[in-house]
Motif scaffolding. Sequence first.
Motif, mmCIF file in Angstrom:
data_model
loop_
_atom_site.group_PDB
_atom_site.id
_atom_site.type_symbol
_atom_site.label_atom_id
_atom_site.label_comp_id
_atom_site.label_asym_id
_atom_site.label_seq_id
_atom_site.Cartn_x
_atom_site.Cartn_y
_atom_site.Cartn_z
ATOM 1 N N GLU A 148 -13.321 -33.606 -64.081
ATOM 2 C CA GLU A 148 -14.231 -34.609 -63.335
ATOM 3 C C GLU A 148 -15.083 -35.720 -64.553
ATOM 4 O O GLU A 148 -15.435 -34.867 -65.392
ATOM 5 N N THR A 150 -17.778 -37.912 -65.402
ATOM 6 C CA THR A 150 -18.976 -38.377 -65.350
ATOM 7 C C THR A 150 -19.269 -39.309 -66.601
ATOM 8 O O THR A 150 -18.591 -39.709 -67.404
ATOM 9 N N GLN A 168 -12.989 -43.639 -58.476
ATOM 10 C CA GLN A 168 -13.980 -42.768 -57.942
ATOM 11 C C GLN A 168 -13.359 -41.930 -56.719
ATOM 12 O O GLN A 168 -13.862 -42.284 -55.683
ATOM 13 N N HIS A 171 -17.215 -37.353 -54.205
ATOM 14 C CA HIS A 171 -18.075 -37.567 -53.293
ATOM 15 C C HIS A 171 -19.409 -37.826 -54.181
ATOM 16 O O HIS A 171 -20.522 -37.899 -53.633
ATOM 17 N N ASN A 172 -19.207 -37.737 -55.460
ATOM 18 C CA ASN A 172 -20.334 -38.020 -56.358
ATOM 19 C C ASN A 172 -20.914 -39.279 -56.464
ATOM 20 O O ASN A 172 -20.564 -39.981 -57.569
ATOM 21 N N TYR A 174 -24.068 -40.205 -57.229
ATOM 22 C CA TYR A 174 -24.689 -40.118 -58.237
ATOM 23 C C TYR A 174 -24.199 -40.503 -59.420
ATOM 24 O O TYR A 174 -24.561 -41.409 -60.453
ATOM 25 N N ALA A 175 -22.753 -39.931 -59.916
ATOM 26 C CA ALA A 175 -22.033 -40.143 -61.061
ATOM 27 C C ALA A 175 -21.703 -41.392 -60.979
ATOM 28 O O ALA A 175 -21.768 -42.128 -62.087
#
Length: 303
Positions: A148, A150, A168, A171-172, A174-175
């Motif tokens: 992943e 980030t 992307q 589903h993150n 925030y990242a």
Amino acid sequence: MVTTAADLGVLMAAIASPADPDGALRTDLLAALVEDYVRRGVEGIYCCGSSGEGLLLTDDERTQVVETAVEAAADRIPVVAHVGALSTRDAISLAQRAERAGASALSMIPPIYYSYGAHAVVDHYRAVLDAVDLPLIVYNIPQFTGTEFTLESAGALLGDPRVIGLKQTAHNMYALERMKDAFPDKAYINGFDEVFVPALAAGARGTIGTTVGLQIELFLQARRLLEQGDLPGAQRVQSRINRVISELVAVDVFPAAKYLSGRSAGGAGSLGDCRRPFRPLSPADRARLDALGEELDGFLAEV
């Protein structure tokens, strides 16, 4: 012409790789599909990713797909070639082939199967970048790769001017927002169609998706409503997009999307089955997807 981040912050279709009943690549159907997508408003083509069965194709077939898409697009929209491979050597070869074919940019998953350290992953990307003169989109799809990206793990790549964006497929949000905040000049591109509207709100500038070609009119409408400040309207359109996605997932998302893409490909017809180990669609699957296609036609007629 050098491709920039602004060129890729658009609505791109992750295109299927059409095949005949024996599994051989059908470049004529691929060209027809590109033409139909351009006519309907698709703003870019993404070749040989998950939707295009890239890792199930031979290197020669992957090159054929890129060559065909570039020729069919005829400089009207960008064509991005996914060149992810098991080895750095193979990824470099695919990248060089894509460059010769005229791709606008490259995209690449991190190396898979073995557990590589963070430095090895960065070195892998830089080796490919050193071998070509095309910009690159990092492909973040942790559920398939086990890696992943980030802000902490992607910072070294996002700080490289040759990396112009990140897809992307996670589903993150925030990242995504944290990467956008730290490297605002990059194109952050949504990869999960079901969170298109939330991703735009988190800082994505576009999308690359399996169902973009199927329902480009809905994606265009959702983006337009969001730009106009009509969040409830955009959410309603996202719900329609997700209705289609939920049915595709219930069948088997990539074979189902390929089938439905053939139905809507400007009369091109069947795009064939996905390669094994994907299972062929059953008659019941096809009937369910035909019904979904009629429902989707109704959605599109209202746009």
